[in-house]
Structure formats: C-alpha cells, structure tokens
Enzyme design. Structure first.
Site, PDB file in Angstrom:
ATOM      1  N   GLU A  50       0.719  -1.245   0.017  1.00  0.00           N
ATOM      2  CA  GLU A  50      -0.241   0.051  -0.003  1.00  0.00           C
ATOM      3  C   GLU A  50       0.690   1.226  -0.264  1.00  0.00           C
ATOM      4  OE1 GLU A  50      -1.424   0.781   3.952  1.00  0.00           O
ATOM      5  OE2 GLU A  50      -3.239   1.615   3.009  1.00  0.00           O
ATOM      6  N   ASN A 113      -7.108   6.390  -1.555  1.00  0.00           N
ATOM      7  CA  ASN A 113      -5.994   5.461  -1.552  1.00  0.00           C
ATOM      8  C   ASN A 113      -6.030   4.217  -2.447  1.00  0.00           C
ATOM      9  OD1 ASN A 113      -4.145   3.423  -0.462  1.00  0.00           O
ATOM     10  ND2 ASN A 113      -4.751   3.780   1.753  1.00  0.00           N
ATOM     11  N   LYS A 130      -9.392   2.312  -1.979  1.00  0.00           N
ATOM     12  CA  LYS A 130      -9.673   1.724  -0.560  1.00  0.00           C
ATOM     13  C   LYS A 130     -11.000   2.185   0.114  1.00  0.00           C
ATOM     14  CE  LYS A 130      -7.171   1.209   3.945  1.00  0.00           C
ATOM     15  NZ  LYS A 130      -5.719   1.700   4.593  1.00  0.00           N
ATOM     16  N   GLU A 149      -5.947   8.709   7.939  1.00  0.00           N
ATOM     17  CA  GLU A 149      -6.585   8.310   6.656  1.00  0.00           C
ATOM     18  C   GLU A 149      -8.020   8.802   6.468  1.00  0.00           C
ATOM     19  OE1 GLU A 149      -5.915   4.593   4.846  1.00  0.00           O
ATOM     20  OE2 GLU A 149      -5.120   4.021   6.505  1.00  0.00           O
ATOM     21  N   CYS A 175      -4.981  -2.952   2.816  1.00  0.00           N
ATOM     22  CA  CYS A 175      -4.650  -2.943   4.307  1.00  0.00           C
ATOM     23  C   CYS A 175      -5.792  -3.044   5.278  1.00  0.00           C
ATOM     24  CB  CYS A 175      -3.799  -1.570   4.624  1.00  0.00           C
ATOM     25  SG  CYS A 175      -3.204  -1.550   6.156  1.00  0.00           S
ATOM     26  N   ASN A 200       0.379  -0.936   5.370  1.00  0.00           N
ATOM     27  CA  ASN A 200       1.466  -0.349   6.475  1.00  0.00           C
ATOM     28  C   ASN A 200       0.690  -0.562   7.757  1.00  0.00           C
ATOM     29  OD1 ASN A 200       3.357   1.753   4.630  1.00  0.00           O
ATOM     30  ND2 ASN A 200       1.591   1.302   3.750  1.00  0.00           N
TER      31      ASN A 200
HETATM   32  N1  CDV Z   1      -2.980   1.427   6.622  1.00  0.00           N
HETATM   33  C1  CDV Z   1      -3.734   0.883   7.484  1.00  0.00           C
HETATM   34  O1  CDV Z   1      -4.922   0.858   6.983  1.00  0.00           O
HETATM   35  N2  CDV Z   1      -3.482   0.584   8.619  1.00  0.00           N
HETATM   36  C2  CDV Z   1      -4.196  -0.193   9.775  1.00  0.00           C
HETATM   37  C3  CDV Z   1      -4.046   0.382  11.237  1.00  0.00           C
HETATM   38  C4  CDV Z   1      -4.251   1.621  11.306  1.00  0.00           C
HETATM   39  C5  CDV Z   1      -4.675  -0.561  11.922  1.00  0.00           C
HETATM   40  C6  CDV Z   1      -4.603  -1.609   9.429  1.00  0.00           C
HETATM   41  O2  CDV Z   1      -5.553  -2.267   9.567  1.00  0.00           O
HETATM   42  O3  CDV Z   1      -3.382  -2.239   9.466  1.00  0.00           O
END
Ligand code: CDV
Length: 315
Positions: A50, A113, A130, A149, A175, A200
């Site tokens: 990501e 995103n 996203k 975000e 993510c 991430n």
């Molecule tokens: N980049 C993300 O979406 N990170 C989230 C963190 C904030 C919990 C994740 O679900 O990994």
C-alpha cells in the site's frame, strides 16, 4: 477436481521503510530491483505494498492541503513512475502496487488510497480504491503518531471487483480492508481465486496499546481465515520496518486456499518471496466445505447489509 493445474507464479515484494525525504524515483528504483529479481525466478506477477511510492504520510497532521497533495499522484504513470512501467513491459511481468490518487471526477477533486494491477504489457488493467479507511479525522495530539486516513482520503467508489487476468480471477483490497470478512466474501461470491493487497501496519495501536504484541498475529489471523473461508489464494505485502519514528510490522505472506501460509518474509527490509499458486486448488474449498450454492444461507444474513444506524461525521 480438474486434473490440470492452473499455475500462476506470484512474487510478494516487501518494502522496507521509505523515509519522509525519500524521492519517488528512489522508491521506484528499489521496486525495479525487486521486480528484476522476481522475473529472474519466473514470476508472472509481483505484488508491492500500500502507498508504495512514499512514506506512510497519514501519520502526520499537515495544516495545508498543498502539503498533503505532494504525496498524491495526479497521473498514473507519471514521469517518476514511468521507469517501473517500462521495466515491467520489457520483462513482460505484471505488477500490483498502491499509491495516493488525486483525480478530478465530474468537476470535483477527489483523494483516494488506490491500488492498480498492471498487465505484462505495462497497461493498467484494474483499479481499486480503499473502502475501509481506518484512523481519525482530527489531529489527536495524545497519540505517538497520527493515523489520518479518514482526513486525507475519501471512501473508494469502485467496490470490490474481480477481474479476469493472468488466467485467473483476481481481486484487490488494501490494508485495513483485510480485517473485514465482508471484503473477501464479496469477492468470494464472484469466485475470486487470488486476492492481492498491500499494508502499512504500525506495531503500536494508540487506542489499544495492550494489543501491540498481537499485531502480527491479527494480520495472519485475518488473512488465513479469509483465504480459507473463501477458498482463495491471498498475497499480502507489507511496508515494514522503522519508518521515521514508527515501527511497521512485516509478515508479508502468500496464503493457500486452505489457509496455510506457503511463503513468508523473514526480515523488515526489501525482501522477495515467491510461490507457485495453482488456482485450480481453490476448488478444494469452493466446491466442498464452502460451496456457497449448497451451504450459504443469505436470508439469515440480512443484518450485514442493512444501513448503519449512525454515520460518523462526513469530512
Ligand atoms: N494502513 C492501514 O490501513 N493500517 C491499519 C492500522 C491503522 C490498524 C491496519 O488495519 O493495518
């Protein structure tokens, strides 16, 4: 079961940290190295994390929109990213990566995103924006770092699509989406055979630090359950290591439709892992324990798709 395997050799290209001052060109160079390594091992598709081109910028509160927009791409590919597309075309390899996308849609400026799949001719063949945006909207100074975000992006507007690519049915998410069973079930209902995603994930979760030691566990728990419950391969790729003052988990992995991890990164740096994914193996699950036509009972699941009672304030 079909006797003929349908194999796609996939590489997961974990990236180590990207510093705030690191340029797109430097990140692209690292990605090209990994891509060449993947091709040398006969991969057809290489998956990157990501927001692969920059540091994970939502960890900072920026006052000015112009400061935020510097992390976004207004064109894809653009001059700095073009070498990655050129290399992929030269090597005849597909790839998936995430980036911050700034677009004008119907006269409105929008921030997403985003992730794309690029085919082996260097053409964007599929796009995902996203949907589950974690974090918060306002600057919360009590946190060791921000997760903005919800301030910097809007919810994706392309749904969870499944695409016929690389002789299989391929879907994407990004993510936080991986923690939601609905993400994978919506793709599962379209017969998905391979889901690619980047993440991430900070080791430290400010609202519940007592769960920090479970971050790696929850990552694999969500992914392995999703693979099994939908009979799909999953390739999940981290941006890992200490990025500025924030530690990001690794754990990049390739998971079989049985839920078993078949390859896993061992470091928190740039690292490549590969697996031969036989897409026919999805049938072991999709035609048996999770044969949706035979065993799903959607009339008892209606609560899942009912509108939420209360929506958070719209930024
Ligand atoms: N980049 C993300 O979406 N990170 C989230 C963190 C904030 C919990 C994740 O679900 O990994």
């Amino acid at each position: 079961n079909s006797l003929m395997p349908r194999i796609i050799k996939v590489a997961a290209a974990q990236l180590g940290p990207i510093a705030l001052a690191e340029t797109r060109s430097s990140a692209v160079k690292r990605m090209i190295n990994l891509m060449q390594n993947a091709k040398a091992q006969d991969a057809e598709l290489v998956v990157f994390p990501e927001l692969a081109l920059t540091t994970f910028f939502p960890r900072w509160y920026f006052e000015e929109q112009s400061q935020i927009d510097k992390f976004f791409e207004t064109e894809m590919p653009n001059k700095q990213i073009q070498p990655l597309f050129d290399e992929a075309r030269k090597l005849k390899i597909g790839f998936n990566f995430g980036f911050a996308e700034l677009v004008e849609e119907d006269g409105v400026t929008r921030h997403f995103n985003t992730a794309v799949i690029v085919n082996d001719r260097g053409e964007i063949a599929a796009k995902y924006r996203k949907i589950h945006l974690p974090g918060h909207i306002e600057n919360e100074t009590w946190r060791a770092f921000q997760h903005l975000e919800k301030r910097y992006f809007e919810k994706g507007n392309l749904g969870f699509q499944v695409h016929k690519l690389f002789s299989g049915k391929i879907g994407m998410c990004i993510c936080n989406d991986r923690r939601w069973p609905e993400t994978f079930r919506v793709m599962g209902l379209q017969g998905v055979e391979l889901v690619v995603l980047g993440y991430n994930t900070p080791k430290h979760y400010p609202p519940a630090p007592e769960h920090d030691h479970l971050q790696e566990f929850h990552n694999h728990l969500s992914l392995q359950a999703a693979a099994y419950q939908n009979g799909t391969w999953i390739v999940a790729v981290a941006k890992a290591g200490k990025e500025e003052d924030c530690e990001l988990i690794g754990g990049t992995c390739i998971i079989a439709p049985t839920g078993e991890i078949v390859a896993e990164c061992k470091t928190l740096a740039d690292e490549l892992i590969l697996a031969e994914c036989d897409l026919e193996r999805c049938k072991e699950i999709q035609e048996n324990i999770f044969n949706f036509d035979l065993h799903r009972q959607p009339e008892d699941y209606s609560l899942i798709t009912e509108a939420k009672k209360e929506s958070p304030p719209n930024h």
